[in-house]
Every structure is written in C-alpha cells, then in structure tokens.
Enzyme design. Structure first.
Site, PDB file in Angstrom:
ATOM      1  N   ASP A 179       0.813  -1.221   0.000  1.00  0.00           N
ATOM      2  CA  ASP A 179       0.000   0.000   0.000  1.00  0.00           C
ATOM      3  C   ASP A 179       0.852   1.280   0.000  1.00  0.00           C
ATOM      4  O   ASP A 179       1.901   1.325   0.640  1.00  0.00           O
ATOM      5  CB  ASP A 179      -0.839  -0.061   1.292  1.00  0.00           C
ATOM      6  CG  ASP A 179      -1.942   0.940   1.308  1.00  0.00           C
ATOM      7  OD1 ASP A 179      -1.994   1.790   0.427  1.00  0.00           O
ATOM      8  OD2 ASP A 179      -2.766   0.856   2.251  1.00  0.00           O
ATOM      9  N   LYS A 182      -0.929  -8.574  -5.013  1.00  0.00           N
ATOM     10  CA  LYS A 182      -1.606  -8.829  -3.738  1.00  0.00           C
ATOM     11  C   LYS A 182      -2.928  -8.067  -3.799  1.00  0.00           C
ATOM     12  O   LYS A 182      -2.937  -6.839  -3.865  1.00  0.00           O
ATOM     13  CB  LYS A 182      -0.733  -8.317  -2.583  1.00  0.00           C
ATOM     14  CG  LYS A 182      -1.364  -8.465  -1.215  1.00  0.00           C
ATOM     15  CD  LYS A 182      -0.367  -8.033  -0.140  1.00  0.00           C
ATOM     16  CE  LYS A 182      -0.952  -8.062   1.257  1.00  0.00           C
ATOM     17  NZ  LYS A 182       0.011  -7.554   2.247  1.00  0.00           N
ATOM     18  N   TRP A 183      -4.024  -8.808  -3.804  1.00  0.00           N
ATOM     19  CA  TRP A 183      -5.372  -8.225  -3.978  1.00  0.00           C
ATOM     20  C   TRP A 183      -6.012  -8.104  -2.597  1.00  0.00           C
ATOM     21  O   TRP A 183      -6.502  -9.080  -2.042  1.00  0.00           O
ATOM     22  CB  TRP A 183      -6.194  -9.132  -4.885  1.00  0.00           C
ATOM     23  CG  TRP A 183      -7.552  -8.626  -5.232  1.00  0.00           C
ATOM     24  CD1 TRP A 183      -8.612  -8.473  -4.394  1.00  0.00           C
ATOM     25  CD2 TRP A 183      -8.015  -8.216  -6.519  1.00  0.00           C
ATOM     26  NE1 TRP A 183      -9.699  -7.993  -5.069  1.00  0.00           N
ATOM     27  CE2 TRP A 183      -9.367  -7.827  -6.392  1.00  0.00           C
ATOM     28  CE3 TRP A 183      -7.423  -8.143  -7.791  1.00  0.00           C
ATOM     29  CZ2 TRP A 183     -10.132  -7.387  -7.463  1.00  0.00           C
ATOM     30  CZ3 TRP A 183      -8.185  -7.698  -8.860  1.00  0.00           C
ATOM     31  CH2 TRP A 183      -9.526  -7.322  -8.688  1.00  0.00           C
ATOM     32  N   ASP A 184      -5.991  -6.900  -2.056  1.00  0.00           N
ATOM     33  CA  ASP A 184      -6.437  -6.683  -0.680  1.00  0.00           C
ATOM     34  C   ASP A 184      -7.895  -6.194  -0.666  1.00  0.00           C
ATOM     35  O   ASP A 184      -8.415  -5.711  -1.682  1.00  0.00           O
ATOM     36  CB  ASP A 184      -5.518  -5.614  -0.053  1.00  0.00           C
ATOM     37  CG  ASP A 184      -5.472  -5.683   1.468  1.00  0.00           C
ATOM     38  OD1 ASP A 184      -6.262  -6.434   2.052  1.00  0.00           O
ATOM     39  OD2 ASP A 184      -4.648  -4.963   2.054  1.00  0.00           O
ATOM     40  N   ASN A 190     -10.207  -4.376   2.570  1.00  0.00           N
ATOM     41  CA  ASN A 190     -10.106  -4.124   4.006  1.00  0.00           C
ATOM     42  C   ASN A 190     -11.363  -3.661   4.711  1.00  0.00           C
ATOM     43  O   ASN A 190     -11.270  -3.099   5.794  1.00  0.00           O
ATOM     44  CB  ASN A 190      -8.983  -3.106   4.252  1.00  0.00           C
ATOM     45  CG  ASN A 190      -7.630  -3.722   3.988  1.00  0.00           C
ATOM     46  OD1 ASN A 190      -7.304  -4.757   4.553  1.00  0.00           O
ATOM     47  ND2 ASN A 190      -6.857  -3.129   3.096  1.00  0.00           N
ATOM     48  N   CYS A 198      -6.214 -11.281  -0.115  1.00  0.00           N
ATOM     49  CA  CYS A 198      -5.949 -10.749   1.216  1.00  0.00           C
ATOM     50  C   CYS A 198      -7.180  -9.951   1.620  1.00  0.00           C
ATOM     51  O   CYS A 198      -7.825  -9.332   0.774  1.00  0.00           O
ATOM     52  CB  CYS A 198      -4.723  -9.838   1.147  1.00  0.00           C
ATOM     53  SG  CYS A 198      -4.402  -8.917   2.668  1.00  0.00           S
ATOM     54  N   ASP A 242      -2.535 -10.677   9.449  1.00  0.00           N
ATOM     55  CA  ASP A 242      -1.550  -9.612   9.679  1.00  0.00           C
ATOM     56  C   ASP A 242      -0.783  -9.858  10.968  1.00  0.00           C
ATOM     57  O   ASP A 242       0.111  -9.090  11.308  1.00  0.00           O
ATOM     58  CB  ASP A 242      -2.261  -8.257   9.810  1.00  0.00           C
ATOM     59  CG  ASP A 242      -2.641  -7.678   8.455  1.00  0.00           C
ATOM     60  OD1 ASP A 242      -2.201  -8.231   7.438  1.00  0.00           O
ATOM     61  OD2 ASP A 242      -3.373  -6.672   8.425  1.00  0.00           O
TER      62      ASP A 242
END
Ligand code: DGJ
Length: 719
Positions: A369, A478-480, A482, A520, A542
């Site tokens: 990020d 990385k496909w986050d 949140n 993720c 995490d």
C-alpha cells in the site's frame, strides 16, 4: 462406476466413502447414509420404517404410519415449505399469489461423466472426465413450475462429493427466492459437536467446538464477504473424534460472500446441515426462463478424524481448485515492507529493503500500500491506480528493472474493490459506489466500496490494473480488501457484486497467466475456496506474533493446504502487535505455510541477517515437501502448550515443534510420527531411524527452558 442406481436408491461411492439417497414415497429424495464405504448395494430404506416403531402417535407428530411421517421428521436431501416443514429449508420462495408454500417432487434423474463448471461461480474442476461422475436429480414444484436440479459430483480418487443446486423458473410467473441454499444433508448424528471457526482481524480461524444439543447453530456472515468473524467451513464430529480417530464430516462452501452453514438438531436425533448463500435479507427475483445457480459445497467424510479429513481437502484444493501455472510450482519466497514502513516511504527506501533481501536469497519483493495517487502519504487515494509521481517520477518500471537485475521478481499491492472519497475516481463517479437508495455510503477511513455489480466499474478496474501490469515486469499481485459492505439495497446486491468480482478475477487470470495473484482481506478476512479458485494463495493474517499465528494457521490448515497460506516471519513492531517471540519461532511458524518476511531487512544486525539467511536456506530445502506433501498435525494450539506439524512426501518428513511455555524439569515430550513409512529408514542429524520406530515409539523432542521454543527436524529417507 461411482454411482449405482437401484430401485428408488442412488448409491454414490468414493474410494473410501458411501453416500446413499432414497426416493421416499416415490416423491422426496431423502438421506439414508453417509460414511465409510459400503460395498453392498442393498436397499437401506428399512432405516426409515424403524423410525416410527417405538414412537407414540400424537397431535404434534404422526408416527402411526410411515406413509404419513411428517417430512419434518424425515432426513431430507432437499426441503421447502411443504407438508410438515418445521425446520430450516433448503428453498423458500414467495410466489406471485403471495403464497410461500411449495411441493417439490421427484421428476427424474440423469448421470453424466465428469463435472461441469458452474456458470459464473468458482468450483472444483476435473482435468479429465474419467475423474468424476455427476448425478443430477430433478425436482419440480408443479404449481409454480420451478425446478430444483440437485447435482452430486463423485470424485472417487479425491474421496469427495460436491453438491450444488440450480433453480430454474420454468413457470409463467415471477418468483422471489427468499432462500436458495446449495445443499441439505439431514442425518442421524446423536451427541455430535460442530467444529467451526470464528475470529476477527489478527485472530482469524479461531477454532471452536459447539456441542449440538437441541438448539440450532448458524455459522454465518452477512457482511458481503466470507469474513474473519465466521468461516465458511464446518465439521460435524462424532463424540470422541479427534485428530486421528472418529467419524467427521466436513462442509466447505466454495463462495466468498455472505453465507450460512446451519446445524439443526431435532427431537428425533437427526441433525440437518444446510449450507449456501445467506438467506438473511435475501430476495432474488427469478423471472420465467431464468435460473439461479447456488454455489458449491465440498463434502468430505473421514473415519479417521480431522487429520485425514484435512489431507483430503488439501489434496483436492491443491490440485483441483487452485488453477494456473503456479498451481504446481513452488511459490516464491517474498519480502513485504508493510510492517517496516507502512505507506510512508520513498523509492530509495524500498530499494534498500529489496537489495538486502536479494543478497540473502529472497526471491520476490512486494510493494504494498502507498504507491499510488497524488495527495501524499497519509491520505490514500484508493481507486487512483497510477504511481504517485513524488515517489516514482518516471513510473515504477525503473525500480522493477533494478529489482529484477538483482535477481528478484517484483510484486505489487492493490485494493480494487474500495475507493477513497478523496480520489479523482470518486469525484468523477460518485454513483459507482455501493449504497442503499436514499442512504449515503458510510466511509471507513475515508473509503467506500465500489459496486462491482456495475459493468463500468469492472471495466475501469480491469483497465487500471492492466495499465500497471503492462507498464513493468510485475510477477505478483496482492489483492487486498479491508472493509465489509455496509450499505447495499439488499443481500442480492451483495451476491451480484461477488459475481462481478469473480468475473473481473477471471478476466485478469486469463489476461495475465504469468502473474501470481494472492488474496488478502486485512489478512485472512476472505480466506475461502472461492477466492482460491482465482488466486492460488491467500495472506492468512496480519498477525506475525508466532504464538498467536500458530493457532491461526492451525485453524486455516483444517481445510486449506500449506501452499495456499501466505505466512511471513516478522520482527519489527508496527503499532498494534508487539513481537516478543524469538525470530526463529516466528520463522518456523511461517515455514508451515507459504513462507516470506515482513520486516525491515535493511535494519537487521549482522547476526540477525545470518539467522535469516539460514532460514531462507532451510525453507528452500524443505519447500517442496511443505508445499506439496501431506500434512500431519500433532496437538491443537488452542488447547495444548506443545504442538507439532509434520509434512511428508516420498523423500522426507519435515517436523516442526513448538512449545509456548517452558516447563522447568519438564515431562518428556514424544511425538509418534504417524506419517513414517514402515519398512523405510530415515536419517536426521546423523542418526538413522526405522520408519516403524518413528511411528510406534516416536521421537523425543529435546527441551530447553525458554518461551516459544521451537525445533525443525528433517528426516531424510535413506534410499
Ligand atoms: C491489510 C493487509 O493485510 C496488510 O498486509 C497490508 O497490505 C495492508 N492491508 C495495507 O493497507
């Protein structure tokens, strides 16, 4: 042949299990048996007759005649609002005349070789039709014209049965599906427990066992994602079943959105298991000619406890759920700078960390990020997926080139489903976010959710990601994701958004077959088989704190193989977590998955660097066994102080052991390596052992007096 049909009975056989369905009263598919394989094709329906034998007739039941048994008392394979339904249904709908009563009756069956894919949904697949056989049982509700097509795929070698249901409106009027589950299994299960997983951010996959007395248990998420709070996987366990013994029945839902897995005991000793999309706030309009495909549930029975069940899921998910070129490849060991820098960094700072990683043999650098947008480090502009010019004046390609020149691959982070209200994207397209009519979207950290049900949104996201992937040599994404969905019109909208997400992922998968995608969601908030179909690994948590992570990985390993579990060692504190576990323990725990690091390698001491170098060397030497071997667990970290995990293949066994609290002058600790091969010999640290002794006598784990003690022992087969 794995499916045998005799009069009114279907017998489904895998290599070690049987599943038997009977057509009751020539009308209703009911469940007769699921368990260890039966060789005989004999009629098992006698079990229904005896259900009434010792029961008194009364007003609230009708036990005087089997022909009159209320359907509520019968072990159904599909259940709806019809005669005598008092239990959780598979299907519930509202018809044009306002009625919610249906009567689905048997309308025939057919059997096909192989396994069909499910339209728009992830599912287990076959590479050759000889790997599976599929039974379709059609039920028809005459009044509405709705058909329910129950599918059962039998994969004998993989020892699994997958189930799903397609609902087709063949009538003349609209129908509103209020509940459209994927499967119901209604079986005799007295004194059973339900193992399920709950949690939150930093404590995903917490294992809990709930005794099924006489009250319904519903494991569910209504957040629009499978969630860290509840996991779309449950195991029904008979009394006394454990890691190595007893009958256990796994239900794993291949879906990433809101779900329910319900376990409902009855006064007659049955337990109904229902699984599928959550029916909370659900109301899918099905017009004449349309169909609705419910997601797949993967059923695994083991007569030898949780260990065998997990190995069955691991083998299947590794080989016939994950796809793409990385499915069969050892995964690159990576360094991610997130715990070291957060979003505040420069290209030079990243280069420093990457260089330190390259020097000690790490294979990939992941830029997390903070690399995009144009408003600065603290205000992130999710949605503006172009490199921040202050960090990368000429784009990211020169940094990628120098990382590549040092022998490392490059990966990058996105959070495509979320948009910051400060972004250009939001200002240009405020109507692209998910909201409920008349309500504003609620921002979390200044972010709201993009509506992936909208094709324009999907097109924008595919283009933005493609632009970055085309601009540099990117090997990994990385496909986050949140945050949960807060406002939507209803649950159907959440399902449409998930279908949209699947479509985007499918497009990117086929456009970029060389890119490794990792899922993720603030760690393991969306670790589910649906995401693994598109992305063959998921970031598990995490939380790098070894003594907590060991439990997270234990829970995750119940259904998912090590190769799918992103697991990194970490040491540098960032905000919430304080890492008081030795680096060695953190590394050994992470080596039980798909290993990497989250730390500032550039700031490690020389001694720590040497330690990390040795860890990398060790993992490279055992990676094939961990990622493709069979896994055996010894002990449950939620219950025990001492636990172990062993991975084995034809060449070696790799045993990791962990002890959280030391025992001064403690009791001896032995592990019997049930995976050792009788007749084989193994060498470990210069000593040769027979497979038989390792299996039956066990190996003694030597103890030291420090917290979070760990060992890694490699037993090489002597050839
Ligand atoms: C949550 C992820 O789990 C972390 O690894 C990191 O990528 C942050 N998001 C970045 O926002």
């Amino acid at each position: 042949m794995s499916i045998t049909v005799t009069e009114n009975q279907f017998h489904l056989r895998t290599n070690s299990t049987s599943y038997v369905i009977h057509i009751f009263r020539d009308k209703y598919p009911v469940h007769l048996y699921w368990g260890s394989r039966l060789e005989d094709d004999g009629d098992l329906s006698y079990i229904l007759d005896t259900m009434v034998a010792d029961r008194a007739a009364g007003i609230h039941n009708n036990y005087d005649d089997i022909k009159k048994l209320f359907l509520s008392d019968v072990p159904m394979e599909f259940s709806c609002m019809s005669e005598g339904l008092y239990r959780t249904p598979t299907y519930h709908a509202k018809y044009a005349d306002g009625s919610t009563v249906s009567d689905f009756v048997y309308n025939g069956y057919y059997i096909e070789k192989g396994k069909k894919s499910l339209s728009g949904l992830p599912a287990v697949y076959v590479e050759d039709d000889s790997e599976a056989e599929t039974l379709y049982i059609t039920l028809l509700d005459k009044k509405s014209g709705v058909k329910a097509i129950l599918s059962y795929t039998v994969m004998p070698e993989y020892d699994v049965i997958t189930r799903s249901i397609r609902y087709e409106n063949c009538g003349a009027d609209d129908v509103t599906l209020l509940c459209a589950k994927s499967c119901t299994v209604d079986f005799y299960a007295p004194d059973y427990e339900l193992l399920h997983m709950h949690g939150d951010w930093l404590r995903e996959a917490t294992v809990e066992k709930t005794k099924l007395d006489h009250v319904k248990v519903s494991v569910e998420s209504n957040r629009g994602l499978s969630s860290a709070q509840q996991h779309p996987f449950c195991v029904l366990m008979e009394k006394g079943a454990n890691e190595e013994m007893g009958n256990v029945y796994g239900f794993s839902l291949v879906y990433s959105g809101s779900f329910q897995i319900e376990a409902e005991p009855t006064s007659t000793g049955l337990v109904r298991m229902n699984a599928g999309i959550s029916s909370f706030d659900f109301g899918w309009e099905l017009s004449p000619g349309e169909s609705f495909q419910a997601p797949e549930v993967v059923l695994v029975h083991s007569d030898s406890g949780l260990g065998k069940m997990s190995r069955t899921y691991h083998n299947l998910y590794r080989k016939r759920l994950c796809r793409g070129k990385y499915r069969d490849q050892e995964r690159p060991m990576l360094i991610n700078h997130w715990d070291a820098t957060g979003t505040v960094y420069t290209a030079e700072r990243l280069a420093e960390i990457a260089k330190a990683g390259a020097e000690i043999g790490i294979e990939m650098f992941v830029m997390d990020d903070g690399w995009f947008g144009d408003t600065g480090d603290e205000i992130r502009q999710l949605g503006d997926w172009f490199p921040d010019k202050r960090k990368f004046p000429n784009g990211i390609s020169s940094m990628v080139e120098s990382i590549n020149a040092d022998g490392m691959r490059f990966g990058i982070w996105f959070e495509p489903e979320v948009v910051s209200v400060d972004s250009h994207l939001y200002k240009e397209h405020p109507d692209w976010v998910m909201t409920a009519p008349g309500h504003d979207a609620t921002p979390m950290y200044g972010q709201v959710i993009l509506d992936f049900a909208n094709p324009d949104v999907r097109e924008y996201i595919i283009k933005s990601i493609s632009d970055i992937l085309d601009s540099a040599n990117v090997s990994y994404v990385k496909w986050d994701y949140n945050r949960p969905i807060i406002e939507t019109a209803n649950q159907e909208h959440k399902h449409r958004a998930i279908l949209g997400l699947y479509e985007v992922l499918e497009t990117l998968n086929s456009k970029y077959p060389d890119v490794l995608f990792e899922g993720c969601s603030s760690g393991g908030g969306r670790f589910d088989p649906g995401m693994l179909y598109y992305m063959p690994q998921t970031w598990s948590s995490d939380n790098q704190r070894a003594n907590v992570r060991i439990g997270i990985q234990y829970g995750t390993s119940l259904a998912y193989p090590a190769i799918t579990m992103g697991a990194h060692a970490g040491q540098i504190p960032l905000g919430l977590a304080s890492y008081n576990n030795p680096l060695e323990t953190s590394a050994h725990v992470a080596m039980c998955g798909n290993f990497g690091y989250e730390m500032d390698l550039a700031k490690l001491s020389e001694a720590e660097m040497e330690q990390v170098k040795d860890q990398i060397k060790l993992y490279k030497s055992i990676r094939k066994t961990v990622q493709f071997g069979d896994m055996y667990r010894f002990g449950n970290p939620f219950e025990e102080n001492r636990t172990g995990v062993c991975y084995c293949d034809d060449d070696e066994m790799v045993l990791f052991t962990f002890q959280s609290r030391p025992q001064m002058n403690g009791e001896e600790w032995r592990i019997k390596l049930s995976c050792a091969e009788i007749g084989a010999k193994y060498e470990c640290d210069g000593v040769v052992y027979t497979g038989e002794s390792l299996k039956k006598l066990g190996i003694r784990i030597s103890l030291e007096h420090y917290d979070y003690q760990t060992r890694c022992m490699v037993f090489k087969k002597v050839k």
